[in-house]
Design a protein around this motif. Structure first.
Motif, PDB file in Angstrom:
ATOM      1  N   ALA A 218     -62.634  22.257  -8.936  1.00  0.00           N
ATOM      2  CA  ALA A 218     -63.721  23.214  -6.975  1.00  0.00           C
ATOM      3  C   ALA A 218     -64.404  22.849  -7.581  1.00  0.00           C
ATOM      4  CB  ALA A 218     -62.294  23.926  -7.113  1.00  0.00           C
ATOM      5  N   ASP A 219     -65.665  22.537  -6.618  1.00  0.00           N
ATOM      6  CA  ASP A 219     -66.696  22.729  -6.025  1.00  0.00           C
ATOM      7  C   ASP A 219     -66.641  23.750  -4.905  1.00  0.00           C
ATOM      8  OD1 ASP A 219     -67.825  21.643  -8.910  1.00  0.00           O
ATOM      9  OD2 ASP A 219     -68.427  20.311  -7.457  1.00  0.00           O
ATOM     10  N   LEU A 220     -66.610  24.689  -4.648  1.00  0.00           N
ATOM     11  CA  LEU A 220     -66.673  25.980  -4.141  1.00  0.00           C
ATOM     12  C   LEU A 220     -68.844  25.890  -2.906  1.00  0.00           C
ATOM     13  CD1 LEU A 220     -64.697  26.304  -4.947  1.00  0.00           C
ATOM     14  CD2 LEU A 220     -64.834  28.417  -4.860  1.00  0.00           C
ATOM     15  N   GLU A 221     -68.447  25.629  -1.932  1.00  0.00           N
ATOM     16  CA  GLU A 221     -70.097  25.511  -0.970  1.00  0.00           C
ATOM     17  C   GLU A 221     -69.819  27.064  -1.000  1.00  0.00           C
ATOM     18  OE1 GLU A 221     -72.143  23.737  -0.741  1.00  0.00           O
ATOM     19  OE2 GLU A 221     -70.801  21.822  -1.431  1.00  0.00           O
ATOM     20  N   PRO A 222     -70.758  28.056  -0.385  1.00  0.00           N
ATOM     21  CA  PRO A 222     -71.164  29.376  -0.085  1.00  0.00           C
ATOM     22  C   PRO A 222     -69.650  29.567   1.665  1.00  0.00           C
ATOM     23  CG  PRO A 222     -73.003  28.455  -0.331  1.00  0.00           C
ATOM     24  CD  PRO A 222     -72.109  27.851  -0.434  1.00  0.00           C
ATOM     25  N   GLY A 223     -69.133  30.399   1.196  1.00  0.00           N
ATOM     26  CA  GLY A 223     -68.211  30.691   2.487  1.00  0.00           C
ATOM     27  C   GLY A 223     -66.808  29.979   2.091  1.00  0.00           C
ATOM     28  N   ASP A 224     -66.878  29.707   0.772  1.00  0.00           N
ATOM     29  CA  ASP A 224     -65.300  28.312   0.484  1.00  0.00           C
ATOM     30  C   ASP A 224     -64.744  30.554  -0.479  1.00  0.00           C
ATOM     31  OD1 ASP A 224     -65.457  26.627   1.524  1.00  0.00           O
ATOM     32  OD2 ASP A 224     -66.101  25.231  -0.271  1.00  0.00           O
ATOM     33  N   ALA A 225     -63.625  30.051  -0.951  1.00  0.00           N
ATOM     34  CA  ALA A 225     -63.122  31.426  -1.182  1.00  0.00           C
ATOM     35  C   ALA A 225     -62.370  30.317  -2.928  1.00  0.00           C
ATOM     36  CB  ALA A 225     -62.419  32.329  -1.524  1.00  0.00           C
ATOM     37  N   ILE A 226     -61.443  30.349  -3.778  1.00  0.00           N
ATOM     38  CA  ILE A 226     -60.669  30.292  -4.394  1.00  0.00           C
ATOM     39  C   ILE A 226     -59.256  30.994  -4.767  1.00  0.00           C
ATOM     40  CG2 ILE A 226     -61.773  30.566  -6.707  1.00  0.00           C
ATOM     41  CD1 ILE A 226     -60.651  27.916  -7.365  1.00  0.00           C
ATOM     42  N   TYR A 227     -58.465  31.064  -4.715  1.00  0.00           N
ATOM     43  CA  TYR A 227     -57.088  31.794  -5.240  1.00  0.00           C
ATOM     44  C   TYR A 227     -56.618  30.952  -6.430  1.00  0.00           C
ATOM     45  CZ  TYR A 227     -52.524  33.929  -5.933  1.00  0.00           C
ATOM     46  OH  TYR A 227     -51.729  33.978  -6.370  1.00  0.00           O
ATOM     47  N   ILE A 228     -56.805  32.346  -7.232  1.00  0.00           N
ATOM     48  CA  ILE A 228     -56.160  32.739  -9.287  1.00  0.00           C
ATOM     49  C   ILE A 228     -55.739  33.066  -8.884  1.00  0.00           C
ATOM     50  CG2 ILE A 228     -57.548  32.266 -11.417  1.00  0.00           C
ATOM     51  CD1 ILE A 228     -60.078  31.756 -10.507  1.00  0.00           C
ATOM     52  N   PRO A 229     -53.909  32.787  -9.817  1.00  0.00           N
ATOM     53  CA  PRO A 229     -52.594  33.625  -9.937  1.00  0.00           C
ATOM     54  C   PRO A 229     -52.883  33.780 -11.303  1.00  0.00           C
ATOM     55  CG  PRO A 229     -52.562  31.358  -9.154  1.00  0.00           C
ATOM     56  CD  PRO A 229     -53.781  31.160  -9.499  1.00  0.00           C
ATOM     57  N   SER A 230     -52.929  35.443 -11.458  1.00  0.00           N
ATOM     58  CA  SER A 230     -52.235  36.011 -12.956  1.00  0.00           C
ATOM     59  C   SER A 230     -52.662  35.024 -13.827  1.00  0.00           C
ATOM     60  CB  SER A 230     -52.078  37.186 -12.924  1.00  0.00           C
ATOM     61  OG  SER A 230     -51.208  37.994 -13.835  1.00  0.00           O
ATOM     62  N   LEU A 231     -53.345  34.724 -14.618  1.00  0.00           N
ATOM     63  CA  LEU A 231     -53.386  34.920 -16.451  1.00  0.00           C
ATOM     64  C   LEU A 231     -53.367  33.064 -16.294  1.00  0.00           C
ATOM     65  CD1 LEU A 231     -49.588  35.950 -17.952  1.00  0.00           C
ATOM     66  CD2 LEU A 231     -52.080  36.612 -17.817  1.00  0.00           C
ATOM     67  N   TRP A 232     -53.832  32.498 -14.622  1.00  0.00           N
ATOM     68  CA  TRP A 232     -54.858  31.088 -15.156  1.00  0.00           C
ATOM     69  C   TRP A 232     -55.704  30.990 -16.014  1.00  0.00           C
ATOM     70  CZ3 TRP A 232     -53.442  25.546 -13.354  1.00  0.00           C
ATOM     71  CH2 TRP A 232     -52.642  26.115 -12.326  1.00  0.00           C
ATOM     72  N   TRP A 233     -56.281  30.012 -16.345  1.00  0.00           N
ATOM     73  CA  TRP A 233     -57.776  30.064 -17.486  1.00  0.00           C
ATOM     74  C   TRP A 233     -58.128  29.597 -16.586  1.00  0.00           C
ATOM     75  CZ3 TRP A 233     -58.121  31.613 -22.217  1.00  0.00           C
ATOM     76  CH2 TRP A 233     -56.755  31.882 -23.134  1.00  0.00           C
ATOM     77  N   HIS A 234     -59.983  30.059 -16.224  1.00  0.00           N
ATOM     78  CA  HIS A 234     -60.892  29.642 -15.440  1.00  0.00           C
ATOM     79  C   HIS A 234     -62.771  29.280 -16.443  1.00  0.00           C
ATOM     80  CE1 HIS A 234     -59.781  33.509 -14.070  1.00  0.00           C
ATOM     81  NE2 HIS A 234     -61.259  34.390 -14.187  1.00  0.00           N
ATOM     82  N   HIS A 235     -62.216  27.769 -16.184  1.00  0.00           N
ATOM     83  CA  HIS A 235     -64.076  28.193 -16.485  1.00  0.00           C
ATOM     84  C   HIS A 235     -64.879  28.094 -15.719  1.00  0.00           C
ATOM     85  CE1 HIS A 235     -67.415  25.509 -17.726  1.00  0.00           C
ATOM     86  NE2 HIS A 235     -67.598  25.864 -18.855  1.00  0.00           N
ATOM     87  N   VAL A 236     -66.038  28.678 -15.383  1.00  0.00           N
ATOM     88  CA  VAL A 236     -67.414  29.607 -14.005  1.00  0.00           C
ATOM     89  C   VAL A 236     -68.241  28.824 -14.465  1.00  0.00           C
ATOM     90  CG1 VAL A 236     -67.768  30.464 -12.354  1.00  0.00           C
ATOM     91  CG2 VAL A 236     -65.329  30.596 -13.555  1.00  0.00           C
TER      92      VAL A 236
END
Length: 330
Positions: A218-236
């Motif tokens: 996902a590409d996020l713009e200002p004003g967007d949010a992402i919900y990441i549950p516990s233990l999900w791997w995420h590269h930013v």
């Protein structure tokens, strides 16, 4: 050959009732478009000036990398050192260095908003979390930097306030395909994937191709949010010269619970080096008593006869701690 990640589902105009009843129980990450678009920091024409107006004179721990590291904060070649330096400076000085630009890569994560930005958390409420819910509110700042894939214990609502950010996510069960580095020698507390997402070495990390079959992006713009549950791997990946993100961490469950990482460390002492057949047998016991794959393991007994497996009380908690501390202190 690597497949392209699938796009993360997007939701618009989500309220707290839907978030609590549908999204969190679903246990999968989603993008929440424009959920914080009305925040003052999102609307500010100059995010650095806006943050400078709120900053307190407390030190911030930051990473500084030379141009040749390409923004990817990582280990040194021997996995013992790192390819960046750690520095301490005030938040105002960090903002000034970001404003000045230059070829160095700068990154500061988990800056506690209550102490370093007084009044900021109150001025930036998270509408999806009940006001009384305990949470950590933190600021993340940097330029075009890359955060290696990692997991967090807490649930996470990460809100982009300036710049664009790209998230690549994997479910927890992909741990075996992400080639995770040391558990106790990390960049910033959490173990990370050793795979270079820009140039994956499939000879060294062949199972990463399998991980990409499960990847979401996902590409996020200002004003967007992402919900990441516990233990999900995420590269930013931060896609702009200046990026700012505010996140909220919280945990569901009883207040007395501590991190299950303690259980993992304890299992290194008690389970890992058992003969394979014994490890398999103990897995059945854990499935029964801890993961309750057969339902309540003590459901056939009256509560008063369940001993340490009765519903948690301060007395049971004390007894469990004594059982654990005694052998470990020898």
């Amino acid at each position: 050959m690597l497949v392209d990640p699938k796009p993360l589902p997007q939701f618009h105009e989500v309220d707290r009732a839907r978030f609590e009843a549908e999204i969190v129980p679903g246990g999968r990450p989603v993008v929440l478009k424009g959920i914080v678009a009305d925040w003052a920091s999102v609307r500010a024409p100059d995010i650095l000036a806006h943050l400078r107006d709120h900053s307190a004179p407390y030190p911030v721990s930051a990473f500084v990398g030379r141009p040749e590291m390409g923004g990817r904060f990582f280990y040194a070649d021997d996995l013992r050192g790192f390819n960046f330096d750690r520095i301490q400076l005030s938040l105002s000085d960090l903002l000034n260095r970001l404003e000045a630009g230059g070829s160095e890569y700068l990154y500061a994560g988990a800056i506690p908003a209550p102490s370093h930005l007084p009044g900021f958390a109150e001025a930036h409420p998270m509408p999806l979390l009940a006001p009384e819910r305990e949470r950590l509110t933190s600021l993340w700042l940097g330029n075009r930097t890359i955060t290696a894939a990692h997991w967090d214990l807490a649930q996470n609502l990460a809100c982009v306030v300036a710049g664009r950010r790209r998230f690549t996510l994997f479910p927890p069960d992909q741990i075996g395909n992400l080639y995770v580095g040391p558990l106790d020698h990390t960049l910033a507390g959490q173990p990370i994937s050793l795979v270079d997402f820009d140039a994956p070495d499939l000879e060294a990390h062949p199972r990463f191709a399998d991980a990409m079959d499960h990847a979401l992006i996902a590409d996020l713009e200002p004003g967007d949010a992402i919900y990441i549950p516990s233990l999900w791997w995420h590269h930013v990946r931060s896609l702009e010269d200046v990026g700012a993100l505010v996140n909220f961490w919280w945990r569901d469950g009883p207040e007395w619970m501590v991190t299950p990482m303690f259980t993992l460390w304890h299992a290194m002492l008690t389970l890992r080096d058992l003969p394979p057949n014994e490890r398999t047998a103990w897995r059945d016991f854990f499935d029964h008593y801890v993961f309750q794959s057969n339902g309540d393991p003590m459901g056939h007994l009256p509560v008063e006869a369940r001993g340490l497996l009765a519903p948690m009380t301060p007395g049971i908690m004390s007894r469990l701690k004594r059982l654990l501390i005694g052998p470990l202190s020898r």
